[in-house]
Design an enzyme around this catalytic site. Sequence first.
Site, PDB file in Angstrom:
ATOM      1  N   SER A 147       0.860  -1.193   0.000  1.00 20.16           N
ATOM      2  CA  SER A 147       0.000   0.000   0.000  1.00 20.16           C
ATOM      3  C   SER A 147       0.892   1.237   0.000  1.00 20.16           C
ATOM      4  O   SER A 147       2.055   1.171   0.429  1.00 20.16           O
ATOM      5  CB  SER A 147      -0.858   0.004   1.276  1.00 20.16           C
ATOM      6  OG  SER A 147      -1.503   1.253   1.444  1.00 20.16           O
ATOM      7  N   TYR A 160      -1.855  -1.188  10.636  1.00 24.95           N
ATOM      8  CA  TYR A 160      -2.041  -1.471   9.203  1.00 24.95           C
ATOM      9  C   TYR A 160      -0.831  -0.985   8.396  1.00 24.95           C
ATOM     10  O   TYR A 160      -0.270  -1.735   7.590  1.00 24.95           O
ATOM     11  CB  TYR A 160      -3.324  -0.811   8.688  1.00 24.95           C
ATOM     12  CG  TYR A 160      -3.506  -0.988   7.191  1.00 24.95           C
ATOM     13  CD1 TYR A 160      -3.752  -2.241   6.651  1.00 24.95           C
ATOM     14  CD2 TYR A 160      -3.419   0.100   6.324  1.00 24.95           C
ATOM     15  CE1 TYR A 160      -3.899  -2.419   5.276  1.00 24.95           C
ATOM     16  CE2 TYR A 160      -3.570  -0.067   4.953  1.00 24.95           C
ATOM     17  CZ  TYR A 160      -3.812  -1.326   4.428  1.00 24.95           C
ATOM     18  OH  TYR A 160      -3.951  -1.502   3.075  1.00 24.95           O
TER      19      TYR A 160
HETATM   20  N1  LIG Z   1      -8.704  -0.432  -1.303  1.00 23.85           N
HETATM   21  C1  LIG Z   1      -7.669   0.329  -0.992  1.00 23.85           C
HETATM   22  O1  LIG Z   1      -7.769   1.569  -0.896  1.00 23.85           O
HETATM   23  C2  LIG Z   1      -6.304  -0.308  -0.765  1.00 23.85           C
HETATM   24  C3  LIG Z   1      -5.178   0.541  -0.766  1.00 23.85           C
HETATM   25  C4  LIG Z   1      -3.934  -0.032  -0.567  1.00 23.85           C
HETATM   26  C5  LIG Z   1      -3.795  -1.388  -0.382  1.00 23.85           C
HETATM   27  N2  LIG Z   1      -4.895  -2.188  -0.373  1.00 23.85           N
HETATM   28  C6  LIG Z   1      -4.693  -3.625  -0.148  1.00 23.85           C
HETATM   29  O2  LIG Z   1      -5.294  -4.344  -1.186  1.00 23.85           O
HETATM   30  C7  LIG Z   1      -5.587  -5.673  -0.747  1.00 23.85           C
HETATM   31  C8  LIG Z   1      -6.994  -6.041  -1.175  1.00 23.85           C
HETATM   32  O3  LIG Z   1      -7.914  -5.195  -0.502  1.00 23.85           O
HETATM   33  P1  LIG Z   1      -9.174  -4.554  -1.230  1.00 23.85           P
HETATM   34  O4  LIG Z   1      -9.005  -3.085  -1.207  1.00 23.85           O
HETATM   35  O5  LIG Z   1      -9.404  -5.239  -2.522  1.00 23.85           O
HETATM   36  O6  LIG Z   1     -10.324  -4.850  -0.165  1.00 23.85           O
HETATM   37  P2  LIG Z   1     -11.477  -5.968  -0.132  1.00 23.85           P
HETATM   38  O7  LIG Z   1     -12.409  -5.790  -1.270  1.00 23.85           O
HETATM   39  O8  LIG Z   1     -11.999  -5.913   1.253  1.00 23.85           O
HETATM   40  O9  LIG Z   1     -10.687  -7.331  -0.364  1.00 23.85           O
HETATM   41  C9  LIG Z   1      -9.960  -7.967   0.662  1.00 23.85           C
HETATM   42  C10 LIG Z   1      -9.827  -9.419   0.281  1.00 23.85           C
HETATM   43  O10 LIG Z   1      -9.042 -10.092   1.282  1.00 23.85           O
HETATM   44  C11 LIG Z   1      -9.777 -11.224   1.719  1.00 23.85           C
HETATM   45  N3  LIG Z   1      -9.497 -11.509   3.126  1.00 23.85           N
HETATM   46  C12 LIG Z   1      -9.573 -10.661   4.181  1.00 23.85           C
HETATM   47  N4  LIG Z   1      -9.335 -11.329   5.328  1.00 23.85           N
HETATM   48  C13 LIG Z   1      -9.115 -12.626   4.986  1.00 23.85           C
HETATM   49  C14 LIG Z   1      -8.830 -13.812   5.708  1.00 23.85           C
HETATM   50  N5  LIG Z   1      -8.769 -13.812   7.058  1.00 23.85           N
HETATM   51  N6  LIG Z   1      -8.661 -14.971   5.036  1.00 23.85           N
HETATM   52  C15 LIG Z   1      -8.759 -14.994   3.686  1.00 23.85           C
HETATM   53  N7  LIG Z   1      -9.017 -13.915   2.938  1.00 23.85           N
HETATM   54  C16 LIG Z   1      -9.194 -12.739   3.571  1.00 23.85           C
HETATM   55  C17 LIG Z   1     -11.250 -10.852   1.533  1.00 23.85           C
HETATM   56  O11 LIG Z   1     -12.035 -12.039   1.362  1.00 23.85           O
HETATM   57  P3  LIG Z   1     -13.084 -12.645   2.419  1.00 23.85           P
HETATM   58  O12 LIG Z   1     -13.681 -11.514   3.187  1.00 23.85           O
HETATM   59  O13 LIG Z   1     -14.051 -13.365   1.532  1.00 23.85           O
HETATM   60  O14 LIG Z   1     -12.249 -13.570   3.246  1.00 23.85           O
HETATM   61  C18 LIG Z   1     -11.186 -10.094   0.219  1.00 23.85           C
HETATM   62  O15 LIG Z   1     -11.224 -10.996  -0.865  1.00 23.85           O
HETATM   63  C19 LIG Z   1      -5.370  -5.676   0.767  1.00 23.85           C
HETATM   64  O16 LIG Z   1      -4.131  -6.299   1.053  1.00 23.85           O
HETATM   65  C20 LIG Z   1      -5.314  -4.205   1.119  1.00 23.85           C
HETATM   66  O17 LIG Z   1      -4.515  -3.959   2.251  1.00 23.85           O
HETATM   67  C21 LIG Z   1      -6.156  -1.682  -0.568  1.00 23.85           C
END
Ligand SMILES: NC(=O)c1ccc[n+]([C@@H]2O[C@H](COP(=O)([O-])OP(=O)(O)OC[C@H]3O[C@@H](n4cnc5c(N)ncnc54)[C@H](OP(=O)(O)O)[C@@H]3O)[C@@H](O)[C@H]2O)c1
Length: 267
Positions: A147, A160
Amino acid sequence: MPHRPDFRELYGPWALVTGASSGIGEALARELAARRVSVALVARREARLARLAVELRRDHGVEARAITADLADPRALEAVLDDTRELPVGLLLANAGFGDKGPFVARPRDELARMIDVNCRATTLLCHAFAGRLLARGRGGIMITSSTAAFQGTPLSAVYAATKAFDLLLAEGLHHELAPHGIDVVALCPGGTDTEGPARTGVDPAKVPMGLMNPRDVARAGLDALGREAIVVPGAHNKLSVFATRALPRGVASQLAGRMIRRVTGE
Ligand SMILES: NC(=O)c1ccc[n+]([C@@H]2O[C@H](COP(=O)([O-])OP(=O)(O)OC[C@H]3O[C@@H](n4cnc5c(N)ncnc54)[C@H](OP(=O)(O)O)[C@@H]3O)[C@@H](O)[C@H]2O)c1
């Protein structure tokens, strides 16, 4: 950037994508299927994974397998490693993760522990297992979703940001360690992206100065950086903000990050 026509030869025929049930992981899975790579999809929400697998098989003619697992649970992680032992995986996308926002002492201990388990422990052990498998194949790739939060300490999101700094350094170290062996490693460092993540942590998209990026653009930037860069920050405004962060004294960058969290969450 146009993707390489040989993407499947370099990183296929299968990829394992964690966090594939929504957001950036789902977009990564779609993009891989469009590049003719078969996908093993890992997350907790079974129905969503199953639906996505059906869609990818139908629309792209690839194979797709849903693997339901809570990556915070060490036994579930071992089961994922066992289930995929026979699959010819050429690419690991360690993307599953979550964050939170709010005063450190008010965060539940269990939630902090789970965050470290998913964002750091599971990511490390997946990379360890798959790096070994890729070395045996003599080629392949690993992407770790970090991130822009990784570039400075962040008040009101300290744990985080620390987990994402861990992910960034893990990917950067592995990039240089594994490149001579034909394994491409990249840290994908998105800024605010339009997924369930920001909404879950109380972010008001209307208060994000440059808006939230489309997860598809983030996914493409990450995949296109494989074999080209150690760290990729998608989006010109995010690149500029990381550049500015690195130029500023660390204390100033950290305070600005905290101010931004207050602004977007109304804390
Ligand atoms: N969106 C942003 O602004 C942003 C910015 C920087 C970095 N990121 C990073 O991008 C990545 C994806 O996040 P996203 O933004 O796409 O959010 P998201 O839509 O909430 O996706 C998160 C994913 O991680 C899975 N997950 C969470 N906890 C889990 C667990 N205990 N076991 C297995 N799977 C798990 C969730 O699936 P289930 O709930 O079905 O388990 C979901 O598929 C993350 O690493 C996040 O830190 C996001």
